[in-house]
Motif scaffolding. Structure first.
Motif, PDB file in Angstrom:
ATOM      1  N   ALA A  67      82.053  58.838 104.145  1.00 43.85           N
ATOM      2  CA  ALA A  67      81.102  59.629 104.951  1.00 43.85           C
ATOM      3  C   ALA A  67      80.927  59.022 106.338  1.00 43.85           C
ATOM      4  N   THR A  68      80.867  59.877 107.352  1.00 42.29           N
ATOM      5  CA  THR A  68      80.597  59.429 108.720  1.00 42.29           C
ATOM      6  C   THR A  68      79.466  60.267 109.286  1.00 42.29           C
ATOM      7  N   GLU A  77      79.368  66.238 101.173  1.00 37.61           N
ATOM      8  CA  GLU A  77      80.329  66.077 100.078  1.00 37.61           C
ATOM      9  C   GLU A  77      79.990  64.840  99.251  1.00 37.61           C
ATOM     10  N   ALA A  78      79.689  63.732  99.927  1.00 37.30           N
ATOM     11  CA  ALA A  78      79.309  62.509  99.216  1.00 37.30           C
ATOM     12  C   ALA A  78      78.032  62.722  98.421  1.00 37.30           C
ATOM     13  N   SER A  79      77.052  63.378  99.031  1.00 33.93           N
ATOM     14  CA  SER A  79      75.778  63.629  98.360  1.00 33.93           C
ATOM     15  C   SER A  79      75.970  64.486  97.113  1.00 33.93           C
ATOM     16  N   GLY A  80      76.806  65.502  97.214  1.00 35.01           N
ATOM     17  CA  GLY A  80      77.047  66.371  96.061  1.00 35.01           C
ATOM     18  C   GLY A  80      77.671  65.624  94.896  1.00 35.01           C
ATOM     19  N   GLY A 158      72.454  63.995 101.890  1.00 34.54           N
ATOM     20  CA  GLY A 158      73.279  63.864 103.091  1.00 34.54           C
ATOM     21  C   GLY A 158      72.497  63.315 104.261  1.00 34.54           C
ATOM     22  N   ARG A 159      71.259  63.789 104.434  1.00 37.43           N
ATOM     23  CA  ARG A 159      70.480  63.309 105.585  1.00 37.43           C
ATOM     24  C   ARG A 159      70.086  61.849 105.425  1.00 37.43           C
ATOM     25  N   ALA A 160      69.831  61.396 104.153  1.00 39.04           N
ATOM     26  CA  ALA A 160      69.477  59.995 103.939  1.00 39.04           C
ATOM     27  C   ALA A 160      70.686  59.081 104.180  1.00 39.04           C
ATOM     28  N   ILE A 161      71.859  59.500 103.711  1.00 34.17           N
ATOM     29  CA  ILE A 161      73.071  58.715 103.949  1.00 34.17           C
ATOM     30  C   ILE A 161      73.325  58.593 105.444  1.00 34.17           C
ATOM     31  N   GLY A 162      73.251  59.734 106.150  1.00 29.77           N
ATOM     32  CA  GLY A 162      73.476  59.728 107.593  1.00 29.77           C
ATOM     33  C   GLY A 162      72.464  58.888 108.334  1.00 29.77           C
ATOM     34  N   TYR A 163      71.188  58.959 107.929  1.00 28.53           N
ATOM     35  CA  TYR A 163      70.125  58.180 108.576  1.00 28.53           C
ATOM     36  C   TYR A 163      70.420  56.689 108.462  1.00 28.53           C
TER      37      TYR A 163
END
Length: 862
Positions: A67-68, A77-80, A158-163
């Protein structure tokens, strides 16, 4: 020692490590005696045991490794994948038993709120607000257990991973606890800020309040009432009662939104006594934590409950004093300042500022045919780091300049294009002259001389634009619009701007060039696959290497490099900010590469097709109007329309030229900075921009004479810190604040001005239309990768270098700019709404917030 999976709410073991940020804060509030709903914690040990028992950690880290943050599809995709892992894994028996016991102690089948509490959350430096999930009105043991698993999984949205990726938080170090509390059957709820989040005033409390549960307020689904209170006295300073259309209510299972009863829509949620009571809670909680706090509250049966308290992490600096250099001066953020939205770096403020002052004097003398202004009057200055122009140079001088311009208007129109082209050629000649030798062959003093010469040509070109294409674009469009609106337009006719769209100015041609590059790359299989899957940051690094990346055909790669560098040679000089400390596109191509990727991925339409569609609409409207009009009015309409059509693109071409010398100018300063680093006077090359002109001169002389320049490292560090503080304030449009100039309210002429509704921001109605969409607040090119198709672009200002983002934007909102600024003209070319010159948009609006931009009314509703 057996693992502890649950803890009472106010237990002394409830630390951030065991119960997360939210849980620790609620424990602290409860232990201090504040009205916190009863409940219990499910500790981080339970989460870790669940993950370890099912062998999930390696699978989770593998999923997030690809994930980037600048590619949302990879985050989702990672979150799913991770969400599926949690859903398919059973709750361990011992953890389930502990949760069932704690839940039973609260009451039989009691409705509860199940709330995520991460270990990297509600911290002073990063709130992580909204990154994990909350589930309301959960009833029954099995439903609670399922909600807990969903909370655990929400650590990997997804938003938590990105954050975490954007903030440098390691995925391996985070964990999640859960708080389970009795659900407050709220009649009303909201948020309380113990400092004003809009202006940074620490002596004000701001309360948001709406009917029902608090989710509608937190999610932005409803515009709440807003009450501003003086902290020391409890006096209500301002109360804005919103039309509250939506509320969140409980259902048999979960919650839903429904309309607010008509009898309550426009009724204040809180009485004066309730405001006082809530204010007291706020001041006490702030005293407990010793810092400004963001507090969620609810009210049931007339009694308040505190649901959450976290530090305010994005509070503006406390208001600065705006002391005038000349007590009799009248200072405006206008003219060249529209190209300088941020606090100025010291070298630009001193070296560049003196050249701006000199060029403005030269312009005044040219326009009046006189000797110019008194040298004691400083025309350009900085106040709290921000650039200002002093307009108080005497009534007689002002009248003389205005009358002279009226007499010269015909000459200005006739000479507009020739004078600009002549100034442009002179500028290019100056550049070629300094390029005749390698930068390494110049001594240090010569490098500074080159910087002065090139920026002097920049300002000479700008003054020609002021009395040429900028003036003629303003004059011709104003005349045409007034003629059309007053004498020609009928009900159902297009707006005047429809006749001025569909032209190819330099920013539009630059965008078309990028699109053509993407279309060419689409036909190269290995290259297209690589560019589509690679971040723009990595692509920029790869472009500097001769060897192609793995899997990319060598011939395709070399041709891609050649074409992209050709684009930079033509358009890489576009400036994002006229302060020469800021990179131009040629220095930092990452934003351009991101736009190119968007074209290649098919997420943005063809600029050629868009321009043609607008041109077709323009020609159709023109044909209808010419067939309807007759006689002198038809002739006047055609002549004024053609004049406006000529000068609007010319203005954009001219502004695009301001940075022609910047790649070379910045190269000269980097060369000087590099030599000062080698001499141990600076820590890094970029520090040269944080010197004052005299310091740079003395250091250059020392280098040329073989002496060691004095170390300026400490001064640079102090100035960077001061600049960061200055960056967090909103500079007034005029100083003294609220003053008038020759009877005119300049603030209203140069910005939108304030409104009575705190949820409405006023600006100039610059491009028609109305859009409701997520906002994307971008402060500079470093943020461009956050832009997504359909977002509302919210920026301090836009220059030609920002144009590629317009292809993705559904609307434009800026702090600086007017009806004929770059943003306005290009927004009309894209057919999207624009509200400009709000003064505060980038500080009042947050990324991801849904806003409504009304380009016809000039308002932004948050």
């Amino acid at each position: 020692m057996p693992q502890i999976y649950t803890l009472p709410l106010a237990d002394l073991q409830a630390t951030i490590e065991t119960v997360g940020g939210k849980g620790a804060s609620l424990a602290r509030l409860s232990e201090a005696g504040f009205p916190v709903p009863e409940g219990f914690h499910i500790t981080t040990a339970a989460y870790r045991q669940f993950v370890a028992g099912h062998g999930l950690q390696g699978l989770i880290l593998a999923a997030v490794s690809a994930a980037t943050p600048d590619q949302p599809e990879t985050l989702e995709e990672a979150s799913g994948r991770i969400g599926t892992l949690f859903a398919e894994s059973e709750m361990p028996v011992d953890i389930a038993a502990a949760i069932r016991r704690a839940y039973a102690e609260l009451g039989d089948e009691l409705p509860v709120a199940v709330r995520s509490s991460a270990t990297a959350e509600d911290l002073p430096e990063a709130s992580f607000a909204g990154q994990q999930e909350t589930y309301l009105n959960i009833r029954g043991e099995d439903a609670v257990l399922e909600a807990v698993k969903r909370c655990w999984a929400s650590l990997w949205t997804g938003r938590a991973i990105g954050y975490r990726l954007r903030n440098g938080i390691s995925h391996q170090e985070v964990s999640l606890a859960v708080v389970v509390q009795k659900l407050v059957p709220a009649e009303a709820a909201g948020i309380l800020f113990t400092a004003n989040p809009l202006n940074g005033k620490r002596d004000e409390i701001v309360i948001n309040a709406a009917w029902g549960l608090g989710e509608a307020v937190v999610s932005g689904a409803v515009t709440p009432d807003t009450v501003t209170v003086e902290k020391a006295t409890g006096r209500v300073l301002h109360r804005a009662i919103a039309a509250k259309q939506v509320m969140t209510i409980r259902t048999e299972v979960g919650t839903r939104e429904q309309g607010v009863p008509n009898s309550k829509v426009n009724v204040p949620v809180l009485s004066d006594s309730q405001v006082t009571e809530l204010t007291n809670f706020g001041t006490q909680i702030e005293a407990l934590y010793g810092r400004p706090m963001d507090i969620e509250w609810a009210m049931a049966g007339g009694k308040f409950a505190m649901l959450q308290a976290r530090p305010i992490t994005a509070l503006p600096e406390a208001p600065m004093g705006w002391k005038l250099p000349d007590p009799k001066g009248f200072y405006m953020r206008a003219s060249i300042i529209e190209q300088l939205p941020e606090p100025l770096t010291p070298l630009f403020a001193t070296l560049g500022g003196s050249i701006i002052d000199s060029a403005t004097r030269h312009l005044f003398a040219f326009m009046t045919g006189g000797k110019g202004l008194n040298q004691q009057i400083k025309l350009f200055t900085t106040i709290n780091g921000y650039g200002y122009m002093n307009g108080n140079f005497g009534l007689w001088n002002t009248v003389k300049a205005g009358v002279s311009q009226l007499f010269k208007m015909n000459w200005i129109f006739k000479q507009s294009e020739p004078r600009w082209r002549q100034a442009r050629e002179h500028y290019l000649g100056m550049i070629r002259g300094w390029q005749a030798r390698p930068l390494g062959d110049y001594n240090a003093v010569e490098l500074l001389d080159g910087v002065r010469s090139l920026f002097g040509e920049t300002m000479e070109l700008y003054t020609v634009l002021q009395t040429g294409p900028i003036a003629t674009a303003l004059g011709s469009e104003t005349i045409f619009s007034q003629l059309y609106n007053r004498l020609i337009k009928k009900k159902g006719d297009p707006e005047a701007s429809a006749f001025l769209m569909g032209f190819e100015s330099a920013p539009i041609r630059a965008e078309q060039s990028l699109y053509s590059l993407a279309e060419w790359a689409r036909g190269c299989d290995s290259l297209a696959a690589h560019v589509s899957a690679t971040s723009s940051v990595q692509l920029a690094a790869e472009l500097e290497r001769a060897d192609p990346p793995a899997g990319v055909e060598s011939r395709e790669w070399s041709e891609w490099q050649r074409r992209f560098h050709e684009h930079l040679a033509n358009y890489g000089h576009f400036t994002y900010d006229l302060d020469f400390s800021k990179a131009v596109a040629a220095d930092d191509p990452v934003p351009l590469l991101e736009t190119c990727r968007m074209y290649l991925l098919g997420r943005v339409g063809s600029p050629y097709a868009r321009v043609k569609a607008l041109a077709d609409q323009r020609e159709q409207a023109t044909g209808i109007m010419l067939r309807r009009l007759h006689g002198p009015l038809r002739s006047i309409f055609r002549r004024q329309m053609q004049s406006a059509q000529k000068y609007a693109p010319l203005r954009e071409d001219g502004l695009s030229d301001l940075g022609l010398g910047y790649p070379l100018l910045r190269g000269m300063l980097h060369e000087l900075g590099c030599r000062l680093v080698q001499a141990a006077a600076l820590d890094q090359t970029e520090d040269v921009f944080w010197l004052k002109e005299q310091e740079a001169v003395e250091a250059a002389e020392a280098l040329d004479q073989g002496r060691s320049p004095a170390s300026m490292k400490a001064a640079v560090r102090d100035r960077r810190e001061a600049w960061q503080a200055e960056q967090r304030v909103s500079p007034p449009v005029v100083l003294p604040v609220g003053s008038k100039y020759m009877g005119m309210d300049v603030e209203k002429l140069t910005s939108g001005g304030p409104t009575d509704n705190p949820h409405v921001i006023k600006g100039f109605a610059s491009s028609q239309g109305k859009v409701t969409a997520p906002a994307r607040v971008l402060l500079g090119p470093q943020d461009f990768d956050q832009m997504r198709p359909g977002d509302v672009l919210v920026a301090p200002l836009t220059t030609p270098a920002w144009t590629p983002l317009f292809a993705m934007a559904s609307a434009i909102v800026t702090d600086i700019g007017g009806p004929l600024s770059h943003s306005s003209i290009v927004a009309r070319e894209y057919g999207i709404p624009a509200v400009l010159g709000t003064g505060v948009a980038t500080r009042r609006i947050r990324s991801g917030q849904t806003i409504t931009v009304d380009g016809s009314a000039g308002t932004v509703t948050c």
